[in-house]
Scaffold this motif. Structure first.
Motif, PDB file in Angstrom:
ATOM      1  N   VAL A 275       0.852  -1.185   0.000  1.00  0.00           N
ATOM      2  CA  VAL A 275       0.000   0.000   0.000  1.00  0.00           C
ATOM      3  C   VAL A 275       0.891   1.239   0.000  1.00  0.00           C
ATOM      4  CG1 VAL A 275      -1.684   1.345   1.297  1.00  0.00           C
ATOM      5  CG2 VAL A 275      -1.889  -1.144   1.212  1.00  0.00           C
ATOM      6  N   LYS A 276       0.628   2.177  -0.885  1.00  0.00           N
ATOM      7  CA  LYS A 276       1.403   3.417  -0.922  1.00  0.00           C
ATOM      8  C   LYS A 276       0.588   4.567  -0.354  1.00  0.00           C
ATOM      9  CE  LYS A 276       4.451   6.257  -3.727  1.00  0.00           C
ATOM     10  NZ  LYS A 276       5.194   6.384  -4.998  1.00  0.00           N
ATOM     11  N   LEU A 277       1.191   5.304   0.558  1.00  0.00           N
ATOM     12  CA  LEU A 277       0.552   6.468   1.150  1.00  0.00           C
ATOM     13  C   LEU A 277       0.847   7.686   0.267  1.00  0.00           C
ATOM     14  CD1 LEU A 277       1.540   5.930   4.897  1.00  0.00           C
ATOM     15  CD2 LEU A 277      -0.473   5.072   3.681  1.00  0.00           C
ATOM     16  N   PRO A 278      -0.172   8.369  -0.230  1.00  0.00           N
ATOM     17  CA  PRO A 278       0.073   9.468  -1.174  1.00  0.00           C
ATOM     18  C   PRO A 278       0.610  10.738  -0.523  1.00  0.00           C
ATOM     19  CG  PRO A 278      -2.276   9.256  -0.739  1.00  0.00           C
ATOM     20  CD  PRO A 278      -1.609   8.089  -0.065  1.00  0.00           C
ATOM     21  N   ASN A 279       0.404  10.899   0.782  1.00  0.00           N
ATOM     22  CA  ASN A 279       0.737  12.172   1.426  1.00  0.00           C
ATOM     23  C   ASN A 279       1.586  12.004   2.685  1.00  0.00           C
ATOM     24  OD1 ASN A 279      -0.928  13.815  -0.401  1.00  0.00           O
ATOM     25  ND2 ASN A 279      -2.647  12.789   0.594  1.00  0.00           N
ATOM     26  N   THR A 280       2.345  10.918   2.773  1.00  0.00           N
ATOM     27  CA  THR A 280       3.183  10.688   3.953  1.00  0.00           C
ATOM     28  C   THR A 280       4.597  10.338   3.512  1.00  0.00           C
ATOM     29  OG1 THR A 280       1.287   9.877   5.225  1.00  0.00           O
ATOM     30  CG2 THR A 280       3.476   9.355   6.068  1.00  0.00           C
ATOM     31  N   ILE A 281       5.564  11.181   3.871  1.00  0.00           N
ATOM     32  CA  ILE A 281       6.941  10.889   3.521  1.00  0.00           C
ATOM     33  C   ILE A 281       7.547   9.908   4.523  1.00  0.00           C
ATOM     34  CG2 ILE A 281       7.218  13.130   2.399  1.00  0.00           C
ATOM     35  CD1 ILE A 281       8.828  14.057   4.834  1.00  0.00           C
ATOM     36  N   HIS A 282       8.683   9.359   4.165  1.00  0.00           N
ATOM     37  CA  HIS A 282       9.339   8.318   4.956  1.00  0.00           C
ATOM     38  C   HIS A 282       9.578   8.749   6.398  1.00  0.00           C
ATOM     39  CE1 HIS A 282      12.111   4.845   5.423  1.00  0.00           C
ATOM     40  NE2 HIS A 282      12.833   5.672   6.171  1.00  0.00           N
ATOM     41  N   ASN A 283      10.040   9.973   6.590  1.00  0.00           N
ATOM     42  CA  ASN A 283      10.398  10.445   7.925  1.00  0.00           C
ATOM     43  C   ASN A 283       9.205  10.901   8.754  1.00  0.00           C
ATOM     44  OD1 ASN A 283      13.109   9.914   7.494  1.00  0.00           O
ATOM     45  ND2 ASN A 283      13.555  11.981   6.759  1.00  0.00           N
ATOM     46  N   ASP A 284       8.004  10.814   8.192  1.00  0.00           N
ATOM     47  CA  ASP A 284       6.798  11.189   8.929  1.00  0.00           C
ATOM     48  C   ASP A 284       5.960   9.975   9.312  1.00  0.00           C
ATOM     49  OD1 ASP A 284       7.413  13.837   8.912  1.00  0.00           O
ATOM     50  OD2 ASP A 284       6.016  14.397   7.316  1.00  0.00           O
ATOM     51  N   MET A 285       6.589   8.824   9.441  1.00  0.00           N
ATOM     52  CA  MET A 285       5.838   7.624   9.803  1.00  0.00           C
ATOM     53  C   MET A 285       5.946   7.311  11.296  1.00  0.00           C
ATOM     54  SD  MET A 285       6.622   5.295   6.409  1.00  0.00           S
ATOM     55  CE  MET A 285       5.049   4.499   6.070  1.00  0.00           C
ATOM     56  N   GLY A 286       6.805   8.034  12.009  1.00  0.00           N
ATOM     57  CA  GLY A 286       6.907   7.879  13.457  1.00  0.00           C
ATOM     58  C   GLY A 286       5.986   8.849  14.163  1.00  0.00           C
ATOM     59  N   ASN A 287       6.325   9.209  15.401  1.00  0.00           N
ATOM     60  CA  ASN A 287       5.446  10.060  16.202  1.00  0.00           C
ATOM     61  C   ASN A 287       5.327  11.482  15.694  1.00  0.00           C
ATOM     62  OD1 ASN A 287       4.602   8.095  17.954  1.00  0.00           O
ATOM     63  ND2 ASN A 287       5.890   8.740  19.660  1.00  0.00           N
ATOM     64  N   ASN A 288       6.160  11.874  14.711  1.00  0.00           N
ATOM     65  CA  ASN A 288       5.989  13.198  14.129  1.00  0.00           C
ATOM     66  C   ASN A 288       4.921  13.225  13.042  1.00  0.00           C
ATOM     67  OD1 ASN A 288       7.749  11.550  12.672  1.00  0.00           O
ATOM     68  ND2 ASN A 288       8.707  13.282  11.622  1.00  0.00           N
ATOM     69  N   ALA A 289       4.264  12.102  12.796  1.00  0.00           N
ATOM     70  CA  ALA A 289       3.136  12.071  11.864  1.00  0.00           C
ATOM     71  C   ALA A 289       2.007  12.946  12.403  1.00  0.00           C
ATOM     72  CB  ALA A 289       2.649  10.641  11.676  1.00  0.00           C
ATOM     73  N   ASN A 290       1.284  13.602  11.508  1.00  0.00           N
ATOM     74  CA  ASN A 290       0.141  14.395  11.950  1.00  0.00           C
ATOM     75  C   ASN A 290      -1.067  13.491  12.203  1.00  0.00           C
ATOM     76  OD1 ASN A 290      -1.251  13.955   9.443  1.00  0.00           O
ATOM     77  ND2 ASN A 290      -0.175  15.703   8.527  1.00  0.00           N
ATOM     78  N   ASP A 291      -2.148  14.081  12.669  1.00  0.00           N
ATOM     79  CA  ASP A 291      -3.316  13.272  13.056  1.00  0.00           C
ATOM     80  C   ASP A 291      -3.877  12.464  11.887  1.00  0.00           C
ATOM     81  OD1 ASP A 291      -3.132  14.156  15.640  1.00  0.00           O
ATOM     82  OD2 ASP A 291      -4.712  15.671  15.463  1.00  0.00           O
ATOM     83  N   ALA A 292      -3.952  13.083  10.717  1.00  0.00           N
ATOM     84  CA  ALA A 292      -4.495  12.373   9.557  1.00  0.00           C
ATOM     85  C   ALA A 292      -3.587  11.215   9.143  1.00  0.00           C
ATOM     86  CB  ALA A 292      -4.678  13.347   8.388  1.00  0.00           C
TER      87      ALA A 292
END
Length: 311
Positions: A275-292
């Motif tokens: 599955v590819k996430l269209p709006n999430t970069i590699h470094n935003d998959m940890g706790n710095n990810a936003n709510d969405a």
């Protein structure tokens, strides 16, 4: 009771609506994008508290309605997370190595016989302490659903830094091998200290470098693991196999090395899900990810786990 897919039904439980969104797909129609939303029944403690409301089949919902529901569901989810954190400081005398582990546990009222075990492996964090806690939005959510989660601190401050030059499959191999040994040791120790866990259906999860570790573990010890979920591993080849069950969530910005991901034909043959996430970069998959992003990632993880068990 596990969540089951009710595409045209939702349930009200004591005035709380529990909705879990997974498998979202865009449908172009009259120049407007719509989202297909699968609604899942969340676990219910008291069967007489349920009021079932039948609806017409929901096929497409305008995106602004989806966003309103997403916000509502995030608030409900935030209110219902009920977990306990703990820690272990294991020591592997054969390697003279400490292995810190952070535990995320369901509270007593969520525990079931033979709880399923998830071992989580973090992405590389330059040997800094606390990396095992940097994915708590995932690990806490899993514990809230009744999983026993062990998040391993793979690198120690005294370790050599991960090489950034040379061929990764060569210069980083020792790091991945060490991670595999860490996972194996933690699994062995948990069998001693927590014998009631379900060790026939062990689940591995990991991000980035930790995702490479779990894929190498799946190559070396496929008989010890039932499911493997990587968040954007990029270097170690995903095994072409039906067992363990394999799933990978990909970022929008960093491609995997050649041959790491299975072809479409291989995905179909071995039932591997990518599955590819269209709006999430590699470094935003940890706790710095936003709510969405957190909601989307947790939704895909839970959707895969339910689908894999046939719930």
């Amino acid at each position: 009771m596990g969540c089951r897919n009710y595409p045209a039904t939702f349930f009200i439980v004591r005035a709380k609506i529990c909705i879990n969104f997974t498998d979202l797909q865009l449908y172009p129609e009259s120049e407007t994008n719509y989202l297909q939303i699968n609604l899942y029944l969340c676990r219910i403690a008291e069967h007489n508290a349920v009021q079932k409301l039948e609806m017409n089949t929901i096929r497409r919902i305008p995106i602004f309605i989806y966003l309103l529901l997403l916000i509502f569901n995030a608030r409900v989810q935030a209110q219902t997370l009920d977990v306990t954190t703990d820690s272990l400081n294991l020591f592997d005398s054969s390697r003279n190595r400490s292995i810190p582990v952070t535990l995320y546990l369901p509270n007593a009222n969520k525990k079931t016989a033979h709880e399923k075990l998830i071992i989580f492996s973090h992405g590389y964090n330059a040997n800094k302490p606390g990396a095992s806690k940097k994915y708590s939005y995932i690990t806490e959510n899993l514990a809230a659903w009744g999983y026993f989660v062990a998040s391993i601190q793979h690198e120690l401050p005294t370790d050599s830094l991960l090489s950034t030059t040379g061929i990764p499959q060569i210069v980083r191999r020792t790091n991945w091998e060490r991670g595999v040994e860490n996972i194996l040791f933690v699994l062995t120790e948990l069998k001693k200290s927590n014998p009631a866990l379900d060790y026939k259906h062990v689940i591995l999860m990991g991000h980035s470098n930790g995702g490479d570790m779990i894929m190498l573990f799946a190559q070396k010890y496929p008989e010890l693991v039932d499911k493997v979920i990587s968040l954007d591993n990029r270097r170690v080849t995903i095994p072409r196999t039906n067992q363990p069950k394999l799933y990978s969530i990909r970022s929008s910005d960093q491609p995997a090395d050649d041959g790491v991901l299975p072809t479409q034909e291989e995905q179909e043959k071995y039932k591997i899900e990518i599955v590819k996430l269209p709006n999430t970069i590699h470094n935003d998959m940890g706790n710095n990810a936003n709510d969405a992003q957190r909601k989307e990632i947790n939704g895909y993880i839970m959707g895969f786990l339910k689908k894999a068990w046939g719930d």
